[in-house]
Design an enzyme around this catalytic site. Structure first.
Site, PDB file in Angstrom:
ATOM      1  N   GLY A 187      -1.343  11.148   5.928  1.00  0.00           N
ATOM      2  CA  GLY A 187      -0.736   9.943   5.348  1.00  0.00           C
ATOM      3  C   GLY A 187      -0.920   8.704   6.202  1.00  0.00           C
ATOM      4  O   GLY A 187      -0.257   7.692   6.003  1.00  0.00           O
ATOM      5  N   GLU A 190      -5.338   4.092   4.925  1.00  0.00           N
ATOM      6  CA  GLU A 190      -5.151   3.231   3.753  1.00  0.00           C
ATOM      7  C   GLU A 190      -5.744   3.917   2.524  1.00  0.00           C
ATOM      8  O   GLU A 190      -6.555   4.845   2.651  1.00  0.00           O
ATOM      9  CB  GLU A 190      -5.863   1.890   3.982  1.00  0.00           C
ATOM     10  CG  GLU A 190      -5.286   1.079   5.116  1.00  0.00           C
ATOM     11  CD  GLU A 190      -3.797   0.810   4.936  1.00  0.00           C
ATOM     12  OE1 GLU A 190      -3.422   0.182   3.945  1.00  0.00           O
ATOM     13  OE2 GLU A 190      -3.006   1.233   5.789  1.00  0.00           O
ATOM     14  N   LYS A 205      -3.629  -7.081  10.744  1.00  0.00           N
ATOM     15  CA  LYS A 205      -2.474  -7.078  11.658  1.00  0.00           C
ATOM     16  C   LYS A 205      -2.642  -8.121  12.757  1.00  0.00           C
ATOM     17  O   LYS A 205      -1.689  -8.815  13.123  1.00  0.00           O
ATOM     18  CB  LYS A 205      -2.315  -5.675  12.252  1.00  0.00           C
ATOM     19  CG  LYS A 205      -1.925  -4.627  11.206  1.00  0.00           C
ATOM     20  CD  LYS A 205      -2.148  -3.216  11.712  1.00  0.00           C
ATOM     21  CE  LYS A 205      -1.688  -2.172  10.694  1.00  0.00           C
ATOM     22  NZ  LYS A 205      -2.133  -0.820  11.016  1.00  0.00           N
TER      23      LYS A 205
HETATM   24  P1  NDP Z   1       0.488   5.425  -0.863  1.00  0.00           P
HETATM   25  O1  NDP Z   1      -0.807   5.280  -1.565  1.00  0.00           O
HETATM   26  O2  NDP Z   1       0.877   6.742  -0.307  1.00  0.00           O
HETATM   27  O3  NDP Z   1       1.678   4.949  -1.829  1.00  0.00           O
HETATM   28  C1  NDP Z   1       1.565   3.928  -2.750  1.00  0.00           C
HETATM   29  C2  NDP Z   1       2.268   4.390  -4.007  1.00  0.00           C
HETATM   30  O4  NDP Z   1       2.377   3.294  -4.910  1.00  0.00           O
HETATM   31  C3  NDP Z   1       1.495   5.502  -4.726  1.00  0.00           C
HETATM   32  O5  NDP Z   1       2.363   6.490  -5.173  1.00  0.00           O
HETATM   33  C4  NDP Z   1       0.841   4.734  -5.856  1.00  0.00           C
HETATM   34  O6  NDP Z   1       0.530   5.520  -6.961  1.00  0.00           O
HETATM   35  C5  NDP Z   1       1.912   3.726  -6.188  1.00  0.00           C
HETATM   36  N1  NDP Z   1       1.392   2.592  -6.934  1.00  0.00           N
HETATM   37  C6  NDP Z   1       0.202   1.978  -6.784  1.00  0.00           C
HETATM   38  N2  NDP Z   1       0.100   0.954  -7.654  1.00  0.00           N
HETATM   39  C7  NDP Z   1       1.242   0.937  -8.368  1.00  0.00           C
HETATM   40  C8  NDP Z   1       1.738   0.118  -9.421  1.00  0.00           C
HETATM   41  N3  NDP Z   1       1.028  -0.880  -9.934  1.00  0.00           N
HETATM   42  N4  NDP Z   1       2.961   0.384  -9.929  1.00  0.00           N
HETATM   43  C9  NDP Z   1       3.703   1.412  -9.431  1.00  0.00           C
HETATM   44  N5  NDP Z   1       3.287   2.217  -8.440  1.00  0.00           N
HETATM   45  C10 NDP Z   1       2.072   1.983  -7.911  1.00  0.00           C
HETATM   46  O7  NDP Z   1       0.498   4.318   0.270  1.00  0.00           O
HETATM   47  P2  NDP Z   1       1.392   4.293   1.576  1.00  0.00           P
HETATM   48  O8  NDP Z   1       2.770   4.706   1.264  1.00  0.00           O
HETATM   49  O9  NDP Z   1       0.660   4.965   2.675  1.00  0.00           O
HETATM   50  O10 NDP Z   1       1.345   2.735   1.925  1.00  0.00           O
HETATM   51  C11 NDP Z   1       2.196   1.818   1.275  1.00  0.00           C
HETATM   52  C12 NDP Z   1       2.085   0.479   2.004  1.00  0.00           C
HETATM   53  O11 NDP Z   1       2.508   0.665   3.354  1.00  0.00           O
HETATM   54  C13 NDP Z   1       0.658  -0.078   2.108  1.00  0.00           C
HETATM   55  O12 NDP Z   1       0.714  -1.472   2.052  1.00  0.00           O
HETATM   56  C14 NDP Z   1       0.200   0.375   3.494  1.00  0.00           C
HETATM   57  O13 NDP Z   1      -0.786  -0.460   4.027  1.00  0.00           O
HETATM   58  C15 NDP Z   1       1.489   0.226   4.253  1.00  0.00           C
HETATM   59  N6  NDP Z   1       1.593   1.002   5.462  1.00  0.00           N
HETATM   60  C16 NDP Z   1       1.274   2.339   5.441  1.00  0.00           C
HETATM   61  C17 NDP Z   1       1.420   3.096   6.571  1.00  0.00           C
HETATM   62  C18 NDP Z   1       1.050   4.536   6.601  1.00  0.00           C
HETATM   63  O14 NDP Z   1       1.129   5.152   7.691  1.00  0.00           O
HETATM   64  N7  NDP Z   1       0.705   5.150   5.478  1.00  0.00           N
HETATM   65  C19 NDP Z   1       1.924   2.509   7.826  1.00  0.00           C
HETATM   66  C20 NDP Z   1       2.225   1.086   7.749  1.00  0.00           C
HETATM   67  C21 NDP Z   1       2.065   0.384   6.591  1.00  0.00           C
HETATM   68  P3  NDP Z   1      -0.944   6.164  -7.058  1.00  0.00           P
HETATM   69  O15 NDP Z   1      -0.918   7.272  -6.038  1.00  0.00           O
HETATM   70  O16 NDP Z   1      -1.026   6.615  -8.456  1.00  0.00           O
HETATM   71  O17 NDP Z   1      -1.926   5.103  -6.698  1.00  0.00           O
HETATM   72  N1  HSE Z   2      -3.671   2.830   7.849  1.00  0.00           N
HETATM   73  C1  HSE Z   2      -2.836   2.273   8.840  1.00  0.00           C
HETATM   74  C2  HSE Z   2      -3.138   2.889  10.174  1.00  0.00           C
HETATM   75  C3  HSE Z   2      -1.390   2.488   8.503  1.00  0.00           C
HETATM   76  O1  HSE Z   2      -3.824   3.918  10.203  1.00  0.00           O
HETATM   77  O2  HSE Z   2      -2.712   2.357  11.190  1.00  0.00           O
HETATM   78  C4  HSE Z   2      -0.449   1.758   9.413  1.00  0.00           C
HETATM   79  O3  HSE Z   2      -0.506   0.388   9.217  1.00  0.00           O
END
Ligand code: NDP
Ligand code: HSE
Length: 436
Positions: A187, A190, A205
């Site tokens: 997880g 991106e 960032k």
């Molecule tokens: P995920 O892809 O795991 O989660 C995103 C979720 O949003 C998915 O379930 C996706 O569904 C859903 N989604 C996408 N588009 C829509 C929409 N139009 N309406 C409703 N739901 C939608 O991403 P992350 O949780 O990993 O990341 C979320 C945010 O956090 C991002 O901006 C990322 O850059 C940021 N982030 C992530 C980190 C990490 O370690 N993962 C760390 C720091 C920041 P579907 O799967 O169907 O696309």
């Molecule tokens: N994809 C990003 C990373 C998530 O690997 O650092 C945290 O911003």
């Protein structure tokens, strides 16, 4: 005091973590705030997936519009990621009088400059601590803890995925593509992992950090950006032999009216603290004119650490809602009227030491031709190593330069790779020394 009602967009990796904290830590949060924060509603395209959570008390929808326009929500948490439709949902939430918290660095880097004024006009807050450094409260440290300083530099290992890949390649000899898959499964990556490995996520960032550090407008499109996809196990081994580790660094420094902003794989001395930041950990080093060097370290990616930062933002806003977001620090650490347009320094004008790897034909006179071009450009060498013969007729030659101007180095490399005996795939890595 009345409760603060939260609506969540995206129940993916981080959204699930945020829901988990808001549900499982509700009593702790109430004790810290003196009021309740309640997860009222959440939206995701796929509501059938098991999140391992009891969401029976949460109103679920597959349409984010149900949340950004709802009357019973005070604060929207955007965790769907990407530029669009995230930008539209966030703008709509603000237009409908809701505070916003996001972990979306792409959104803030690209559209922050339009979203902050919109929030200010409406008397609302935008929190984005989780957008940089995952669970590390590094933006708070820079914005508030270092506020008495003119910031002199910011260095960061800002991408957990790349740091995880580089660590596993070095420690376990792991295959680049396999480790990337592992990072995705954990997880960290991106939705489009090229954002990670090509340095774009780090550039998002860094552009936020630089703007916050120097009171500048965010200029993501101008960050010089190189990723880690061309780094080979042999480069990692050569760096180690020379006493260095390769880390993807974001570097920002002010130079008068200009800002230096660059993201690239960097040789860092083995003994430095930065070299010892491994796996998905991130580190941000902020240096100020009074405080000197400060270092912030922690998990840079993953569900639980990132959700921790998101919820801290929710709690900061909950402390002041519905009265006085003016009591919160300005989102970018400077009052809006004092934030400046600063030009980005051309990369040709930066100066540092370099690692250059060339593939050359193993024949007499090649090294002499290469060093003569370097001398023409006034570049002096600290070391030159010719590696063992490869299956092809080419052999890697690794050179370390003393400090030189990038423009001179690039001009020299263009002439060197035009030589018939040198392949046109030179790899240039920059070196940095650290105070600690
Ligand atoms: P995920 O892809 O795991 O989660 C995103 C979720 O949003 C998915 O379930 C996706 O569904 C859903 N989604 C996408 N588009 C829509 C929409 N139009 N309406 C409703 N739901 C939608 O991403 P992350 O949780 O990993 O990341 C979320 C945010 O956090 C991002 O901006 C990322 O850059 C940021 N982030 C992530 C980190 C990490 O370690 N993962 C760390 C720091 C920041 P579907 O799967 O169907 O696309
Ligand atoms: N994809 C990003 C990373 C998530 O690997 O650092 C945290 O911003």
């Amino acid at each position: 005091m009345s409760e603060v009602r939260v609506g969540l967009l995206g129940l993916g990796t981080i959204g699930t973590g945020v829901a988990r904290i808001l549900i499982e830590q509700q009593a702790l949060i109430s004790r810290r705030l003196g009021r309740k924060v309640v997860l009222v509603a959440a939206a995701d395209r796929d509501l059938a997936r098991d999140r391992g959570l009891d969401l029976s008390a949460v109103r679920l929808s597959d349409d984010a519009n149900d949340i950004v326009r709802a009357d019973d929500i005070d604060l929207v948490v955007e965790l769907i990621g990407g530029y669009e439709p995230a930008r539209t949902f966030v703008a709509t939430a603000l237009e409908h009088g809701k505070h916003v918290v996001t972990a979306n660095k792409a959104l803030i880097a690209k559209h922050g400059e339009e979203l902050f004024p919109l929030a200010a006009e409406k008397g609302l807050a935008v929190g984005f601590e989780a957008a940089v450094g995952g669970g590390i409260p590094c933006l708070k440290a820079l914005r508030e803890g270092c506020a008495a300083n003119a910031i002199e530099s910011v260095y960061g290992i800002l991408n957990g995925t790349c740091n995880f890949i580089l660590t596993k390649m070095e420690n376990e000899g792991a295959d680049y593509a396999e480790v990337l898959k592992e990072a995705q499964a954990l997880g960290y990556a991106e939705a489009d992992p090229t954002f990670d490995v090509e340095g774009i996520d780090t550039a998002h960032k860094l552009s936020i950090l630089a703007a916050m550090a120097f009171g500048a407008k965010i200029r993501f499109d101008e960050v010089f950006t190189e990723g880690i996809s061309r780094i080979t196990p042999s480069d990692i081994a050569s760096a180690r032999e020379l006493g260095y580790r390769i880390k993807l660094l974001g570097i920002a420094k002010p130079h008068g009216d200009q800002v230096e902003m660059r993201v690239h794989p960097t040789l860092v001395p083995h003994s430095s603290q930065m070299a010892n930041v491994s796996d998905s950990y991130n580190a941000v080093m902020v240096s100020g004119d009074f405080v000197e060097h400060t270092l912030y370290f922690g998990r840079g990616a993953g569900e639980r650490p990132t959700a921790s930062a998101v919820v801290a933002d929710i709690m900061d806003i909950a402390r002041v809602h519905p009265h006085g977001v003016e009591h919160l620090p300005a989102p970018m650490g400077f009052v809006e009227s004092e934030r400046r347009e600063m030009a980005t320094m051309p990369v040709a004008d930066i100066s540092c030491e370099y690692y250059v790897r060339l593939m050359v034909r193993d024949e007499p006179g090649v090294i002499a031709a290469v060093t003569s071009i370097l001398a023409d450009q006034r570049i002096s060498l600290e070391a030159i190593i010719q590696k063992e013969r490869h299956a092809t007729n080419s052999v890697p030659v690794v050179m370390l330069t003393h400090e030189t101007r990038e423009g001179n180095l690039q001009a020299a490399i263009a002439r060197i790779t035009a030589l018939e005996s040198v392949e046109d795939n030179a790899l240039i890595l920059r070196k940095e020394q650290f105070a600690a």
